[in-house]
Design a protein around this motif. Structure first.
Motif, PDB file in Angstrom:
ATOM      1  N   VAL A  47      71.519  55.665  67.980  1.00  0.00           N
ATOM      2  CA  VAL A  47      71.300  56.532  68.923  1.00  0.00           C
ATOM      3  C   VAL A  47      72.165  55.954  70.098  1.00  0.00           C
ATOM      4  O   VAL A  47      72.589  56.841  71.117  1.00  0.00           O
ATOM      5  CB  VAL A  47      69.931  57.032  69.032  1.00  0.00           C
ATOM      6  N   ASN A  48      72.088  54.773  70.406  1.00  0.00           N
ATOM      7  CA  ASN A  48      72.715  54.186  71.704  1.00  0.00           C
ATOM      8  C   ASN A  48      74.147  54.460  71.745  1.00  0.00           C
ATOM      9  O   ASN A  48      74.706  54.792  72.793  1.00  0.00           O
ATOM     10  CB  ASN A  48      72.305  52.725  71.550  1.00  0.00           C
ATOM     11  N   THR A  51      74.944  58.486  71.933  1.00  0.00           N
ATOM     12  CA  THR A  51      74.821  59.042  73.225  1.00  0.00           C
ATOM     13  C   THR A  51      75.758  58.573  74.245  1.00  0.00           C
ATOM     14  O   THR A  51      76.355  59.228  75.269  1.00  0.00           O
ATOM     15  CB  THR A  51      73.243  58.698  73.749  1.00  0.00           C
ATOM     16  N   ASN A  88      69.029  52.747  76.381  1.00  0.00           N
ATOM     17  CA  ASN A  88      67.867  52.833  75.379  1.00  0.00           C
ATOM     18  C   ASN A  88      66.810  51.466  75.611  1.00  0.00           C
ATOM     19  O   ASN A  88      66.584  51.174  74.468  1.00  0.00           O
ATOM     20  CB  ASN A  88      68.402  52.789  74.006  1.00  0.00           C
ATOM     21  N   THR A 107      66.981  58.006  76.740  1.00  0.00           N
ATOM     22  CA  THR A 107      66.215  58.559  75.344  1.00  0.00           C
ATOM     23  C   THR A 107      65.093  58.841  75.478  1.00  0.00           C
ATOM     24  O   THR A 107      64.285  58.317  76.253  1.00  0.00           O
ATOM     25  CB  THR A 107      66.971  57.270  74.222  1.00  0.00           C
ATOM     26  N   ASN A 204      61.269  56.191  63.837  1.00  0.00           N
ATOM     27  CA  ASN A 204      62.546  56.740  63.424  1.00  0.00           C
ATOM     28  C   ASN A 204      63.228  55.286  62.968  1.00  0.00           C
ATOM     29  O   ASN A 204      64.033  55.469  62.171  1.00  0.00           O
ATOM     30  CB  ASN A 204      62.989  57.343  64.697  1.00  0.00           C
ATOM     31  N   ALA A 266      71.857  64.718  69.283  1.00  0.00           N
ATOM     32  CA  ALA A 266      71.983  63.312  68.890  1.00  0.00           C
ATOM     33  C   ALA A 266      70.537  62.610  68.847  1.00  0.00           C
ATOM     34  O   ALA A 266      70.655  61.720  68.026  1.00  0.00           O
ATOM     35  CB  ALA A 266      72.600  62.582  70.050  1.00  0.00           C
ATOM     36  N   HIS A 267      69.803  62.862  69.773  1.00  0.00           N
ATOM     37  CA  HIS A 267      68.283  62.524  69.563  1.00  0.00           C
ATOM     38  C   HIS A 267      67.738  63.052  68.083  1.00  0.00           C
ATOM     39  O   HIS A 267      67.134  62.186  67.392  1.00  0.00           O
ATOM     40  CB  HIS A 267      67.556  63.017  70.381  1.00  0.00           C
ATOM     41  N   TRP A 270      68.614  61.250  64.827  1.00  0.00           N
ATOM     42  CA  TRP A 270      67.990  59.841  64.466  1.00  0.00           C
ATOM     43  C   TRP A 270      66.356  59.899  64.173  1.00  0.00           C
ATOM     44  O   TRP A 270      66.034  58.808  64.066  1.00  0.00           O
ATOM     45  CB  TRP A 270      67.707  59.554  66.246  1.00  0.00           C
TER      46      TRP A 270
END
Length: 291
Positions: A47-48, A51, A88, A107, A204, A266-267, A270
């Motif tokens: 996710v880092n 994003t 993040n 995030t 997650n 995008a979140h 995850w």
């Protein structure tokens, strides 16, 4: 003629100054890499990185140069590299002494939980320790006579209350710390292999790493009394003029991008499907949206 020469000098000066307006490169400190080995230690979704790609779309003024490193090394590099940022990350008083942080979160994700192997005696005992809110108190567990061994990440922040407990010297013999770029995956391996009794981790992260495990190990998770129900990750940049400029850039980008559906998506990609409704509610609450 003199005026013409003066104009030439001015134009030459401008042409020399133009390279100063070129793309500014900065170091993006991350603990994820698509090339990470062993392969099972790669995150199913970074996710880092995802994003960051969204934040940098259409941007020509800045260029990110990702560097994979441990959390401890990332924090050290924020102190020494003039143009370095890490995404993040939890924001705390210690980190704000050497870095700028975006006022807007980068995030949002569900809070930490405590994991144990479902078939273990530890899990049976933990179920008896739940309070009226169906939560476990980490402080109570540490004070108990039950011989428990926890796996935690070295240099990682778990939030103010948990950090305070984890740093107390009388409990250090109960914690096994791991420091490496494969920190989370390695900690999960330790729990799965029975080398520790308990692991504090994000749902997650657990879901993505367990999906890559070859063995089908059943784990039980517990809500932690001292943990926040959800966590916010921020972008931290070096406490330098360059870092301040980058922080302001990211803040403006987050202000705009967080209002767009694809940033939420995008979140959502995850987390596990069962947690997506809750995460959407959290996202709306944090960013003031109504998705």
């Amino acid at each position: 003629m003199r005026m013409f020469k003066s104009l030439i000098v001015i134009l030459f000066g401008l042409s020399v100054a133009l390279p100063g307006a070129a793309t500014q490169k900065f170091i993006w400190l991350t603990d994820s890499s698509p090339d990470q080995q062993p392969q099972q230690y790669r995150q199913a979704l970074d996710v880092n990185g995802v994003t960051l790609d969204l934040l940098m779309q259409g941007i020509s003024d800045f260029q990110a140069e990702p560097v994979q490193t441990t959390t401890e090394r990332a924090m050290a590099m924020l102190k020494t590299e003039a143009s370095a940022c890490a995404g993040n990350r939890l924001k705390n008083a210690e980190r704000l002494t050497f870095s700028y942080a975006t006022a807007i979160p980068h995030t949002v994700f569900p809070g930490l939980r405590l994991y144990s192997k479902s078939s273990s005696k530890t899990t049976a005992w933990l179920k008896q320790q739940l309070n009226d809110q169906q939560q476990l108190s980490l402080q109570h567990l540490l004070k108990s006579d039950h011989k428990l061994h926890f796996a935690v990440g070295g240099g990682r922040s778990y939030g103010e209350q948990l950090d305070t407990l984890l740093k107390q010297p009388q409990w250090q013999h109960k914690f096994w710390q791991r420091r490496s770029v494969d920190m989370s995956a390695g900690l999960i391996d330790m729990l799965v292999q029975g080398r520790v009794d308990l692991l504090i981790e994000y749902p997650n992260v657990m879901q993505h790493y367990l999906a890559q495990q070859s063995t089908d190990t059943q784990l039980t998770s517990f809500s932690i009394q001292e943990a926040e129900p959800y966590m916010l990750g921020y972008i931290l940049c070096a406490k330098t003029p360059e870092g301040q400029q980058l922080t302001e850039f990211f803040q403006q980008r987050l202000r705009n991008l967080s209002q767009q559906k694809h940033y939420l998506e995008a979140h959502l990609a995850w987390v596990d499907a069962a947690d997506r409704e809750q995460l959407t509610l959290l996202y709306n609450q944090v960013f003031g949206t109504s998705f």
